[in-house]
Enzyme design. Structure first.
Site, PDB file in Angstrom:
ATOM      1  N   ASP A 188       0.791  -1.237   0.000  1.00  9.71           N
ATOM      2  CA  ASP A 188       0.000   0.000   0.000  1.00  9.71           C
ATOM      3  C   ASP A 188       0.820   1.283   0.000  1.00  9.71           C
ATOM      4  O   ASP A 188       0.351   2.335   0.417  1.00  9.71           O
ATOM      5  CB  ASP A 188      -0.899  -0.011   1.246  1.00  9.71           C
ATOM      6  CG  ASP A 188      -0.086  -0.252   2.516  1.00  9.71           C
ATOM      7  OD1 ASP A 188       1.147  -0.037   2.477  1.00  9.71           O
ATOM      8  OD2 ASP A 188      -0.676  -0.641   3.539  1.00  9.71           O
ATOM      9  N   HIS A 199       6.626   4.939  12.704  1.00  9.61           N
ATOM     10  CA  HIS A 199       6.870   5.798  11.545  1.00  9.61           C
ATOM     11  C   HIS A 199       5.616   6.344  10.870  1.00  9.61           C
ATOM     12  O   HIS A 199       5.705   6.992   9.831  1.00  9.61           O
ATOM     13  CB  HIS A 199       7.675   5.029  10.500  1.00  9.61           C
ATOM     14  CG  HIS A 199       6.925   3.900   9.876  1.00  9.61           C
ATOM     15  ND1 HIS A 199       6.037   4.082   8.848  1.00  9.61           N
ATOM     16  CD2 HIS A 199       6.897   2.576  10.164  1.00  9.61           C
ATOM     17  CE1 HIS A 199       5.502   2.914   8.520  1.00  9.61           C
ATOM     18  NE2 HIS A 199       6.006   1.982   9.314  1.00  9.61           N
ATOM     19  N   GLU A 230      -0.805  -9.154  -1.002  1.00  9.16           N
ATOM     20  CA  GLU A 230      -1.337  -8.550   0.241  1.00  9.16           C
ATOM     21  C   GLU A 230      -2.528  -7.650  -0.100  1.00  9.16           C
ATOM     22  O   GLU A 230      -2.611  -6.493   0.322  1.00  9.16           O
ATOM     23  CB  GLU A 230      -0.274  -7.766   1.008  1.00  9.16           C
ATOM     24  CG  GLU A 230      -0.652  -7.485   2.445  1.00  9.16           C
ATOM     25  CD  GLU A 230       0.378  -6.626   3.176  1.00  9.16           C
ATOM     26  OE1 GLU A 230       0.405  -5.412   2.963  1.00  9.16           O
ATOM     27  OE2 GLU A 230       1.167  -7.189   3.947  1.00  9.16           O
ATOM     28  N   HIS A 283      13.455   4.888  12.654  1.00  8.72           N
ATOM     29  CA  HIS A 283      13.176   5.042  11.214  1.00  8.72           C
ATOM     30  C   HIS A 283      13.940   6.258  10.684  1.00  8.72           C
ATOM     31  O   HIS A 283      14.142   7.235  11.406  1.00  8.72           O
ATOM     32  CB  HIS A 283      11.658   5.241  11.046  1.00  8.72           C
ATOM     33  CG  HIS A 283      11.151   5.020   9.651  1.00  8.72           C
ATOM     34  ND1 HIS A 283      11.246   5.974   8.679  1.00  8.72           N
ATOM     35  CD2 HIS A 283      10.533   3.958   9.075  1.00  8.72           C
ATOM     36  CE1 HIS A 283      10.699   5.522   7.543  1.00  8.72           C
ATOM     37  NE2 HIS A 283      10.264   4.284   7.772  1.00  8.72           N
ATOM     38  N   ARG A 287       2.661   8.349   9.285  1.00  4.94           N
ATOM     39  CA  ARG A 287       2.483   9.770   8.994  1.00  4.94           C
ATOM     40  C   ARG A 287       1.379  10.408   9.829  1.00  4.94           C
ATOM     41  O   ARG A 287       1.495  11.566  10.218  1.00  4.94           O
ATOM     42  CB  ARG A 287       2.150   9.964   7.509  1.00  4.94           C
ATOM     43  CG  ARG A 287       3.382   9.891   6.649  1.00  4.94           C
ATOM     44  CD  ARG A 287       3.089   9.816   5.182  1.00  4.94           C
ATOM     45  NE  ARG A 287       4.325   9.493   4.502  1.00  4.94           N
ATOM     46  CZ  ARG A 287       5.043  10.372   3.806  1.00  4.94           C
ATOM     47  NH1 ARG A 287       4.642  11.593   3.663  1.00  4.94           N
ATOM     48  NH2 ARG A 287       6.176  10.003   3.253  1.00  4.94           N
ATOM     49  N   GLU A 312      -2.051   5.135   3.105  1.00  2.47           N
ATOM     50  CA  GLU A 312      -2.025   3.726   2.679  1.00  2.47           C
ATOM     51  C   GLU A 312      -3.406   3.135   2.431  1.00  2.47           C
ATOM     52  O   GLU A 312      -3.577   2.305   1.539  1.00  2.47           O
ATOM     53  CB  GLU A 312      -1.271   2.873   3.713  1.00  2.47           C
ATOM     54  CG  GLU A 312       0.229   3.130   3.760  1.00  2.47           C
ATOM     55  CD  GLU A 312       0.637   4.344   4.581  1.00  2.47           C
ATOM     56  OE1 GLU A 312      -0.254   4.979   5.202  1.00  2.47           O
ATOM     57  OE2 GLU A 312       1.830   4.680   4.607  1.00  2.47           O
TER      58      GLU A 312
HETATM   59  C1  UD1 Z   1       6.685   4.547   3.566  1.00  2.00           C
HETATM   60  C2  UD1 Z   1       5.265   4.117   3.177  1.00  2.00           C
HETATM   61  C3  UD1 Z   1       4.596   3.380   4.319  1.00  2.00           C
HETATM   62  C4  UD1 Z   1       5.461   2.245   4.836  1.00  2.00           C
HETATM   63  C5  UD1 Z   1       6.829   2.803   5.184  1.00  2.00           C
HETATM   64  C6  UD1 Z   1       7.734   1.693   5.641  1.00  2.00           C
HETATM   65  C7  UD1 Z   1       4.125   5.640   1.663  1.00  2.00           C
HETATM   66  C8  UD1 Z   1       3.187   6.772   1.540  1.00  2.00           C
HETATM   67  N1  UD1 Z   1       4.433   5.262   2.909  1.00  2.00           N
HETATM   68  O1  UD1 Z   1       6.578   5.546   4.562  1.00  2.00           O
HETATM   69  O2  UD1 Z   1       3.383   2.828   3.852  1.00  2.00           O
HETATM   70  O3  UD1 Z   1       4.850   1.728   5.992  1.00  2.00           O
HETATM   71  O4  UD1 Z   1       7.396   3.434   4.032  1.00  2.00           O
HETATM   72  O5  UD1 Z   1       8.842   2.149   6.312  1.00  2.00           O
HETATM   73  O6  UD1 Z   1       4.558   5.101   0.681  1.00  2.00           O
HETATM   74  N2  UD1 Z   1      14.300   7.930   4.439  1.00  2.00           N
HETATM   75  C9  UD1 Z   1      15.667   7.830   4.294  1.00  2.00           C
HETATM   76  N3  UD1 Z   1      16.195   6.604   3.929  1.00  2.00           N
HETATM   77  C10 UD1 Z   1      15.438   5.517   3.740  1.00  2.00           C
HETATM   78  C11 UD1 Z   1      14.042   5.620   3.928  1.00  2.00           C
HETATM   79  C12 UD1 Z   1      13.483   6.834   4.261  1.00  2.00           C
HETATM   80  O7  UD1 Z   1      16.385   8.792   4.478  1.00  2.00           O
HETATM   81  O8  UD1 Z   1      15.985   4.441   3.428  1.00  2.00           O
HETATM   82  C13 UD1 Z   1      13.693   9.235   4.809  1.00  2.00           C
HETATM   83  C14 UD1 Z   1      13.734  10.253   3.661  1.00  2.00           C
HETATM   84  O9  UD1 Z   1      13.952  11.538   4.177  1.00  2.00           O
HETATM   85  C15 UD1 Z   1      12.304  10.169   3.093  1.00  2.00           C
HETATM   86  C16 UD1 Z   1      11.520   9.940   4.366  1.00  2.00           C
HETATM   87  O10 UD1 Z   1      12.331   9.057   5.140  1.00  2.00           O
HETATM   88  O11 UD1 Z   1      11.928  11.340   2.426  1.00  2.00           O
HETATM   89  C17 UD1 Z   1      10.130   9.360   4.194  1.00  2.00           C
HETATM   90  O12 UD1 Z   1      10.143   8.186   3.345  1.00  2.00           O
HETATM   91  P1  UD1 Z   1       8.791   7.779   2.530  1.00  2.00           P
HETATM   92  O13 UD1 Z   1       9.061   6.551   1.770  1.00  2.00           O
HETATM   93  O14 UD1 Z   1       8.284   8.953   1.776  1.00  2.00           O
HETATM   94  O15 UD1 Z   1       7.729   7.529   3.652  1.00  2.00           O
HETATM   95  P2  UD1 Z   1       7.719   6.564   4.892  1.00  2.00           P
HETATM   96  O16 UD1 Z   1       7.208   7.398   6.010  1.00  2.00           O
HETATM   97  O17 UD1 Z   1       9.009   5.847   5.036  1.00  2.00           O
HETATM   98  N1  UDP Z   2      12.224  -4.125  10.131  1.00  2.00           N
HETATM   99  C1  UDP Z   2      13.598  -4.252   9.871  1.00  2.00           C
HETATM  100  N2  UDP Z   2      14.468  -3.446  10.559  1.00  2.00           N
HETATM  101  C2  UDP Z   2      14.041  -2.536  11.470  1.00  2.00           C
HETATM  102  C3  UDP Z   2      12.654  -2.393  11.706  1.00  2.00           C
HETATM  103  C4  UDP Z   2      11.761  -3.206  11.007  1.00  2.00           C
HETATM  104  O1  UDP Z   2      14.021  -5.078   9.062  1.00  2.00           O
HETATM  105  O2  UDP Z   2      14.884  -1.833  12.062  1.00  2.00           O
HETATM  106  C5  UDP Z   2      11.286  -4.981   9.363  1.00  2.00           C
HETATM  107  C6  UDP Z   2      10.181  -5.657  10.143  1.00  2.00           C
HETATM  108  O3  UDP Z   2      10.580  -6.921  10.639  1.00  2.00           O
HETATM  109  C7  UDP Z   2       9.050  -5.769   9.123  1.00  2.00           C
HETATM  110  C8  UDP Z   2       9.285  -4.582   8.218  1.00  2.00           C
HETATM  111  O4  UDP Z   2      10.610  -4.135   8.465  1.00  2.00           O
HETATM  112  O5  UDP Z   2       9.159  -6.951   8.330  1.00  2.00           O
HETATM  113  C9  UDP Z   2       8.283  -3.523   8.531  1.00  2.00           C
HETATM  114  O6  UDP Z   2       8.640  -2.328   7.912  1.00  2.00           O
HETATM  115  P1  UDP Z   2       8.020  -0.933   8.347  1.00  2.00           P
HETATM  116  O7  UDP Z   2       7.599  -0.971   9.777  1.00  2.00           O
HETATM  117  O8  UDP Z   2       8.993   0.107   7.931  1.00  2.00           O
HETATM  118  O9  UDP Z   2       6.756  -0.792   7.381  1.00  2.00           O
HETATM  119  P2  UDP Z   2       5.238  -1.285   7.490  1.00  2.00           P
HETATM  120  O10 UDP Z   2       5.227  -2.750   7.698  1.00  2.00           O
HETATM  121  O11 UDP Z   2       4.597  -0.504   8.592  1.00  2.00           O
HETATM  122  O12 UDP Z   2       4.659  -0.879   6.172  1.00  2.00           O
END
Ligand code: UD1
Ligand code: UDP
Length: 377
Positions: free
Chosen positions: A97, A212, A119, A245, A214, A133
């Site tokens: 999602d 994490h 999923e 995160h 939003r 999402e």
């Molecule tokens: C995204 C997904 C969310 C998922 C989550 C898992 C959307 C809208 N949201 O949210 O569904 O649960 O990922 O973690 O798609 N960043 C880094 N390095 C990384 C990852 C993130 O620096 O490897 C920082 C960046 O500044 C980036 C910010 O995190 O702009 C947000 O990342 P983004 O993918 O936009 O949203 P998430 O809140 O991570």
């Molecule tokens: N996870 C990981 N390292 C971490 C935290 C989470 O590998 O430091 C794994 C966790 O076991 C799960 C997945 O990341 O399988 C979940 O990711 P996240 O919580 O970012 O996203 P969501 O599931 O909420 O979309």
């Protein structure tokens, strides 16, 4: 030979698609498999690619610091066109999602290839929680040609939205395939982090935390951090381990409120293998993560979910998860109960697998092969 293109971009999508990709790759005579990563996440995605030894055929490298949903969506749409033109996939596979899923699903639909959604059918029935999402996955359901629902509840949700039951298959959640595979590896060869954290944790009870979402940015995260501080200060025989995160909206309040608390360890996001070890070693998990909600019951760990609603009610119904919102008194109260009342703890610490049995990926690949055999008839 069918051309299958997997498109994903974030940590959870990579974890949940890795076993599916490995399964498809076991049939090179039937499938030509290509991977395209949007790299919506950069570091957190690369960590997963390394664990499962996956290499992208196309890396769009789209992540930007503090990216907005609109900017990211636009970049995904424009960058995907040349990939679709080059691969001409029979099937595009998307999972979950995220913004990557929403944009890749629509792009594949415009391009004219078939779409399989892994999923499928998770619903909180609240448009704004989780945001965005809940709407992303509904969009994925509208464009998909095949829906791989993790549970019976998800299947019913899709049918209620008018989707033909013949194109819905209940498979279990592929995260359980990934989890069981990695847990086996970790139990046989404990990762390096095990030695270091075994001595840091000692005989204290460890609470593992992730967050994490939003919809909790701002006031929600203030409440979450203050709650964790209260728990750490009230229970000095507890240690909180929190892999933070990489989102700056998360890191700022977490570092400010919890940075100096003695029995809180703020660490960088963990490799999946290390995180699985950490979950296995924990006493209790407090999280807002979707994937962790699915993993915890398989490991027999009680889980407090820092959200008001969840699309993953199976864990709540099985008694292993409790919804506590992003609210300080509730988080502290429920954690205190589990830390002081053995019966309450035992009632939640039940191992079970409401989300899957570890064979979801195999079911998915079988289904695609069957689909092609029957469409040749
Ligand atoms: C995204 C997904 C969310 C998922 C989550 C898992 C959307 C809208 N949201 O949210 O569904 O649960 O990922 O973690 O798609 N960043 C880094 N390095 C990384 C990852 C993130 O620096 O490897 C920082 C960046 O500044 C980036 C910010 O995190 O702009 C947000 O990342 P983004 O993918 O936009 O949203 P998430 O809140 O991570
Ligand atoms: N996870 C990981 N390292 C971490 C935290 C989470 O590998 O430091 C794994 C966790 O076991 C799960 C997945 O990341 O399988 C979940 O990711 P996240 O919580 O970012 O996203 P969501 O599931 O909420 O979309």
């Amino acid at each position: 030979m069918k051309r299958i293109l997997f498109i994903f971009g974030t940590r959870p999508e990579a974890i949940k698609l890795a076993p599916v990709i490995m399964e498809f790759r076991r049939h090179p005579d039937s499938f030509d498999v290509k991977i395209c990563v949007t790299a919506q996440h950069r570091q957190m995605l690369d960590q997963v690619m390394e664990v499962f030894d996956l290499r992208a055929d196309f890396d769009l490298d789209l992540m930007q610091e503090k990216q907005s949903l609109l900017q990211l969506s636009g970049r995904v749409f424009s960058a995907l066109e040349s990939v679709l033109v080059e691969v001409k996939p029979d099937w595009v596979f998307i999972q979950g999602d995220t913004t990557t899923v929403m944009a890749a699903g629509v792009a594949a639909f415009y391009f004219g290839c078939k779409i399989a959604h892994v999923e499928a059918g998770l619903r909180s029935h609240n448009r704004f929680s989780p945001f965005p999402e809940e709407i992303n996955r509904r969009i994925a359901s509208v464009v998909a040609d095949l829906h791989f629902a993790p549970t019976e509840t998800a299947r019913k949700a899709l049918i209620a939205e008018g989707i033909d039951e013949k194109i819905i298959h209940v498979t279990g959640n592929t995260v359980i395939d990934a989890l069981l595979w990695v847990r086996e590896r970790v139990r046989q060869h404990p990762p390096q982090i095990a030695a270091e954290f075994d001595s840091i944790i000692g005989d204290r009870r460890m609470i593992l935390v992730t967050g994490h979402r939003r919809e909790s940015f701002g006031e929600g995260f203030e409440q979450i951090c203050l709650a964790l501080k209260d728990i750490a200060e009230e229970f000095n025989d507890v240690i909180i381990v929190y892999p933070v995160h990489l989102n700056p909206h998360v890191r700022e309040p977490v570092n400010r409120v919890l940075g100096a608390v003695k029995n809180v360890r703020l660490i960088e996001p963990l490799q999946y293998t290390d995180f699985v070890w950490m979950m296995d070693r924990s006493f209790l998990i407090i999280t807002d993560s979707g994937g962790v909600q699915e993993e915890a019951p398989s490991l027999g760990k009680p889980i407090l979910v820092m959200r008001d609603v969840t699309e993953r009610m199976e864990g709540v119904e099985a008694g292993t998860a409790k919804l506590v919102g992003a609210k300080r008194p509730r988080i502290v109260g429920e954690a205190r109960l589990l830390l002081t009342d053995t019966t309450a703890y035992e009632q939640m610490a039940k191992a079970g697998n409401p989300y899957g049995d570890g064979n979801a990926s195999q079911r998915i690949s079988n289904m695609i092969r069957q689909h092609h055999r029957s469409s040749r008839l």
